[in-house]
Design a protein around this motif. Sequence first.
Motif, short mmCIF file in Angstrom:
data_model
loop_
_atom_site.label_atom_id
_atom_site.label_comp_id
_atom_site.label_asym_id
_atom_site.label_seq_id
_atom_site.Cartn_x
_atom_site.Cartn_y
_atom_site.Cartn_z
N HIS A 167 0.85 -1.19 0.00
CA HIS A 167 0.00 0.00 0.00
C HIS A 167 0.89 1.25 0.00
O HIS A 167 1.74 1.42 0.87
N SER A 230 -3.11 7.25 4.47
CA SER A 230 -4.42 7.83 4.69
C SER A 230 -4.87 8.66 3.50
O SER A 230 -6.06 8.70 3.18
N ASP A 233 -6.15 6.26 0.86
CA ASP A 233 -7.45 5.73 1.27
C ASP A 233 -8.56 6.74 1.00
O ASP A 233 -9.64 6.39 0.51
N LYS A 237 -10.32 5.11 -2.45
CA LYS A 237 -11.24 4.05 -2.02
C LYS A 237 -12.61 4.60 -1.69
O LYS A 237 -12.81 5.78 -1.56
#
Length: 237
Positions: A167, A230, A233, A237
Amino acid sequence: MNNKNILYQHGTLALLVPGLLEGTITMGELFSHGDTGIGTGQGLDGELIMLDGVPYQIDSTGTVNLVKDDFTLPFATTHSASFNEFSDFNNLDMSSFEQTIIEKSNSQNTFFSVITKGEFSKMKTRAVAKSNKPYPTLVQTAKEQSIFESDRVSGTLLTYYSPEVFHGVAVGGCHSHFLADDHSIGGHVLDFQLEHGKSEIQVFDTLEQHLPINNSEYMNHNFDNDSIGSAIDEAEK
């Protein structure tokens, strides 16, 4: 001849986070490493999906454009398609689909791609308008995204899975782009309901990571304070 077990990636998602959005590879160069893939253009100029050697850009108006060889990208993932029979899926939302393909693949600790052709009773995608220097951050750009929705559409869903340990290099988990058969909708996938689809899978044992070492902004940037995980994300997402 390209190795069917290699996933080629130019740039990283991490470099998009602080706004390092300069195009550092051309589409022509990218296609020397594969015929299938996803990416974005310089300045986050739309969302790209490459299918059967044809590169499509979904721009911020929702228009599907064919991409020329000199089009530049800061980030892209590609491979030489050699998919294998995988599974038929019925009546799955996006979360259930992703969970199911991860479980069925038995490949959660390596990279793989799933291509799904089918009927979707709901599809929600996004694309971003091209920005210019000084480039905004990934999160700032994502706030200005255009959202597209369709209640019933046939098309191709191209999904890449990356292990969570990667990630930042890519999106940990699943990252999908979509193109409707009639080009009525496409882009980075935010949500969907799959009515029926036939999926094929290709598992990779090698990630070939190519970095833009000739780009001075990338080479001299300090990522320590960029909150990479973060930010990805929030934006992806």
